[in-house]
Write a protein that holds these residues in place. Structure first.
Motif, PDB file in Angstrom:
ATOM      1  N   THR A   1     -17.817  24.290  47.903  1.00  0.00           N
ATOM      2  CA  THR A   1     -18.467  24.939  46.743  1.00  0.00           C
ATOM      3  C   THR A   1     -19.730  24.202  46.311  1.00  0.00           C
TER       4      THR A   1
ATOM      5  N   PHE B   1     -14.249  12.764  42.560  1.00  0.00           N
ATOM      6  CA  PHE B   1     -14.906  14.016  42.164  1.00  0.00           C
ATOM      7  C   PHE B   1     -13.988  14.740  41.186  1.00  0.00           C
ATOM      8  N   THR B   2     -14.499  15.789  40.533  1.00  0.00           N
ATOM      9  CA  THR B   2     -13.671  16.570  39.608  1.00  0.00           C
ATOM     10  C   THR B   2     -13.737  18.050  39.964  1.00  0.00           C
ATOM     11  N   LEU B   3     -12.678  18.770  39.625  1.00  0.00           N
ATOM     12  CA  LEU B   3     -12.622  20.229  39.757  1.00  0.00           C
ATOM     13  C   LEU B   3     -11.960  20.786  38.498  1.00  0.00           C
TER      14      LEU B   3
ATOM     15  N   TYR C   1     -12.240  21.926  49.322  1.00  0.00           N
ATOM     16  CA  TYR C   1     -12.634  22.978  48.388  1.00  0.00           C
ATOM     17  C   TYR C   1     -13.918  22.564  47.656  1.00  0.00           C
ATOM     18  N   TRP C   2     -13.933  21.323  47.164  1.00  0.00           N
ATOM     19  CA  TRP C   2     -15.110  20.795  46.453  1.00  0.00           C
ATOM     20  C   TRP C   2     -16.332  20.844  47.364  1.00  0.00           C
TER      21      TRP C   2
ATOM     22  N   THR D   1      -9.166  23.012  37.109  1.00  0.00           N
ATOM     23  CA  THR D   1      -7.908  23.426  37.745  1.00  0.00           C
ATOM     24  C   THR D   1      -7.029  24.236  36.785  1.00  0.00           C
TER      25      THR D   1
END
Length: 220
Positions: A219, A120-122, A215-216, A124
């Motif tokens: 959200t 997955f991506t966030l 966190y992912w 940052t």
């Protein structure tokens, strides 16, 4: 992306290491030892004096025009002197104090993560106390209640400073990192050098990967 205006940093929405800390405290509350606000305030005073002297009026003992408590001011200045004295013996620290960009922040709009094979991506962000552009790595300044190097190394795990350093290294894609810590108790200087793939980096990365996944998920 990397920028130098620290004020703009706190208004940004990307995920920071502090956001991961807040999530960890929400999920795993535990008793706080000592006056955390006072420790944070004092750390901010030392940070400003050492890494953002343009904010400081040394003649009138103010930061951003706000007066600093006299005891805290004198203690912070003593710690600054201890770091400068250490730099006379430590060539690397001397170069950091002379050459590093301070309060440089970096953003990665789509950082890639993996948790148990799931990718997955966030978005940052991180803000460096010291960043050495020519060497492409940086480091952190800490104030600590520790009195010995051994206590400091335990604190790196206890306070998740390892997680913070791995997070910064991966946003910057740097292969090295360092922490210099000044003891509030005896003004001793403790230091730690981290390399990509070593035990401290690996432990820190494992910590942040688990929290980043939580966190992912929160959200979604």
């Amino acid at each position: 992306v990397s920028m130098n205006n620290p004020d703009a940093y706190y208004q940004r929405s990307e995920v920071s290491n502090s956001d991961l800390t807040a999530l960890k405290e929400l999920l795993h509350p535990h008793p706080m030892f000592g006056d955390r606000e006072a420790a944070f305030r004092f750390g901010s005073i030392v940070d400003a004096i050492i890494t953002e002297p343009s904010r400081v009026d040394f003649l009138h003992a103010t930061i951003d025009g706000e007066p600093v408590n006299e005891d805290e001011w004198l203690h912070a200045r003593e710690m600054q002197r201890a770091l400068r004295a250490e730099a006379r013996r430590d060539q690397f620290l001397a170069k950091v104090l002379e050459l590093a960009d301070t309060q440089r922040f970096m953003v990665n709009k789509a950082q890639e993560f993996e948790n148990g094979g799931f990718r997955f991506t966030l978005p940052t962000r991180c803000k460096w106390d010291w960043w050495l552009e020519a060497a492409r790595f940086g480091g952190d300044l800490k104030t600590t209640a520790c009195a010995t190097q051994a206590e400091f190394e335990q604190a790196v795990d206890f306070f998740d400073w390892d997680r913070s350093r791995a997070w910064y290294m991966d946003i910057a894609q740097s292969n090295k990192d360092f922490i210099y810590a000044i003891s509030k108790k005896n003004c001793k200087i403790f230091k730690l050098f981290i390399n990509r793939g070593d035990a401290i980096y690996t432990r820190g990365r494992e910590k942040y990967e688990e929290l980043a996944f939580q966190y992912w998920a929160f959200t979604l």
